[in-house]
Write a protein that holds these residues in place. Structure first.
Motif, mmCIF file in Angstrom:
data_model
loop_
_atom_site.group_PDB
_atom_site.id
_atom_site.type_symbol
_atom_site.label_atom_id
_atom_site.label_comp_id
_atom_site.label_asym_id
_atom_site.label_seq_id
_atom_site.Cartn_x
_atom_site.Cartn_y
_atom_site.Cartn_z
ATOM 1 N N GLU A 6 0.844 -1.187 0.000
ATOM 2 C CA GLU A 6 0.000 0.000 0.000
ATOM 3 C C GLU A 6 0.887 1.248 0.000
ATOM 4 N N VAL A 7 0.461 2.262 -0.725
ATOM 5 C CA VAL A 7 1.180 3.532 -0.764
ATOM 6 C C VAL A 7 0.325 4.561 -0.040
ATOM 7 N N VAL A 8 0.856 5.097 1.038
ATOM 8 C CA VAL A 8 0.126 6.091 1.820
ATOM 9 C C VAL A 8 0.563 7.469 1.340
ATOM 10 N N LEU A 9 -0.427 8.267 0.930
ATOM 11 C CA LEU A 9 -0.137 9.582 0.369
ATOM 12 C C LEU A 9 -0.841 10.687 1.139
ATOM 13 N N THR A 10 -0.196 11.841 1.180
ATOM 14 C CA THR A 10 -0.857 13.021 1.717
ATOM 15 C C THR A 10 -1.874 13.485 0.677
ATOM 16 N N LYS A 11 -2.786 14.342 1.088
ATOM 17 C CA LYS A 11 -3.772 14.876 0.150
ATOM 18 C C LYS A 11 -3.061 15.592 -0.995
ATOM 19 N N GLU A 12 -2.059 16.380 -0.648
ATOM 20 C CA GLU A 12 -1.281 17.115 -1.648
ATOM 21 C C GLU A 12 -0.585 16.155 -2.614
ATOM 22 N N GLY A 13 0.004 15.096 -2.081
ATOM 23 C CA GLY A 13 0.698 14.118 -2.914
ATOM 24 C C GLY A 13 -0.249 13.385 -3.845
ATOM 25 N N LEU A 14 -1.417 13.014 -3.329
ATOM 26 C CA LEU A 14 -2.419 12.321 -4.143
ATOM 27 C C LEU A 14 -2.890 13.222 -5.282
ATOM 28 N N GLU A 15 -3.182 14.476 -4.962
ATOM 29 C CA GLU A 15 -3.633 15.422 -5.987
ATOM 30 C C GLU A 15 -2.565 15.631 -7.054
ATOM 31 N N LYS A 16 -1.321 15.711 -6.631
ATOM 32 C CA LYS A 16 -0.220 15.916 -7.577
ATOM 33 C C LYS A 16 -0.125 14.747 -8.559
ATOM 34 N N LEU A 17 -0.211 13.521 -8.043
ATOM 35 C CA LEU A 17 -0.136 12.348 -8.913
ATOM 36 C C LEU A 17 -1.343 12.268 -9.846
ATOM 37 N N GLU A 18 -2.531 12.559 -9.319
ATOM 38 C CA GLU A 18 -3.739 12.537 -10.155
ATOM 39 C C GLU A 18 -3.660 13.592 -11.257
ATOM 40 N N SER A 67 2.767 3.448 -14.615
ATOM 41 C CA SER A 67 3.329 3.543 -13.263
ATOM 42 C C SER A 67 2.413 4.338 -12.333
ATOM 43 N N LEU A 68 1.918 5.475 -12.808
ATOM 44 C CA LEU A 68 1.021 6.297 -11.991
ATOM 45 C C LEU A 68 -0.281 5.562 -11.690
ATOM 46 N N GLU A 69 -0.828 4.883 -12.686
ATOM 47 C CA GLU A 69 -2.075 4.145 -12.463
ATOM 48 C C GLU A 69 -1.884 3.048 -11.425
ATOM 49 N N ARG A 76 -3.497 4.971 -0.581
ATOM 50 C CA ARG A 76 -4.454 5.254 0.492
ATOM 51 C C ARG A 76 -4.163 6.662 0.977
ATOM 52 N N LEU A 77 -5.211 7.446 1.075
ATOM 53 C CA LEU A 77 -5.064 8.821 1.532
ATOM 54 C C LEU A 77 -4.775 8.838 3.029
ATOM 55 N N MET A 78 -3.739 9.551 3.392
ATOM 56 C CA MET A 78 -3.377 9.696 4.795
ATOM 57 C C MET A 78 -4.373 10.642 5.457
ATOM 58 N N GLU A 79 -5.013 10.156 6.478
ATOM 59 C CA GLU A 79 -5.966 10.983 7.218
ATOM 60 C C GLU A 79 -5.216 11.733 8.310
ATOM 61 N N SER A 111 5.837 9.074 2.017
ATOM 62 C CA SER A 111 6.197 7.861 1.281
ATOM 63 C C SER A 111 7.203 8.220 0.190
ATOM 64 N N SER A 112 7.903 7.231 -0.298
ATOM 65 C CA SER A 112 8.933 7.476 -1.309
ATOM 66 C C SER A 112 8.355 8.087 -2.582
ATOM 67 N N VAL A 113 7.087 7.837 -2.848
ATOM 68 C CA VAL A 113 6.442 8.353 -4.054
ATOM 69 C C VAL A 113 6.392 9.879 -4.063
ATOM 70 N N GLU A 114 6.246 10.490 -2.890
ATOM 71 C CA GLU A 114 6.135 11.946 -2.869
ATOM 72 C C GLU A 114 7.305 12.659 -2.200
ATOM 73 N N SER A 115 8.390 11.926 -1.929
ATOM 74 C CA SER A 115 9.540 12.575 -1.302
ATOM 75 C C SER A 115 10.195 13.560 -2.270
ATOM 76 N N LYS A 116 10.633 14.668 -1.722
ATOM 77 C CA LYS A 116 11.307 15.701 -2.510
ATOM 78 C C LYS A 116 12.117 16.530 -1.523
#
Length: 159
Positions: A6-18, A67-69, A76-79, A111-116
């Protein structure tokens, strides 16, 4: 087949990927298709660098879309309640003090997906991320780096 993590993303990270996925599908795909069409119009495609470049870009775009899909499918959105302040967890904003220099830095563990790093977002899979995960304020951690061991003290953990 192994179950994907599972990849846990912040709201900002999820929106960026979408947004990136939408842009690739609706804009970049069309642009590269037009470039391929124009390159084919030049004639012989066997020695046509424009055609080769466009096909390579198309392959990159399609790979990134896949990859994005995949990432979004297991996301999973981090609450807000997932973010802890008693110990370092994903989403925590942590102030660290480098023990040797006394320099303080504030980072957010993601998560590594949104690290910067330039935005102060470090991966939970990075050496520092692994070292601080689950630790409490005032804990000291050691991180192995090419230049040697670096010690940090956790000064603050917040949302």
């Amino acid at each position: 087949m192994a179950e994907e993590k599972e990849v846990v993303l912040t709201k900002e990270g999820l929106e960026k990927l979408e947004n990136e996925l939408e842009h690739l599908k609706s804009v970049k795909r069309e642009e590269v298709a037009e470039r391929i069409k124009q390159a084919i119009a030049f004639g012989d495609i066997t020695e046509n660098s424009e055609y080769e470049d466009a096909k390579n870009e198309q392959a990159f775009i399609e790979g990134r879309i896949i990859s994005l899909e995949k990432t979004l499918k297991k996301a999973r959105l981090m609450e807000d309640e997932d973010i802890r302040t008693d110990v370092v967890s994903l989403g925590s904003r942590i102030t660290l003090k480098e023990m040797k220099s006394g320099r303080e830095v504030t980072v957010t563990l993601v998560s590594s997906v949104e690290s910067k790093l330039k935005d102060g977002k470090i991966s939970d899979e990075s050496p520092v991320g692994k070292a601080i995960m689950g630790k409490k304020v005032k804990s000291t951690v050691s991180v192995e780096a090419p230049a040697g061991t670096i010690k940090y003290k956790i000064i603050k953990v917040e949302k």
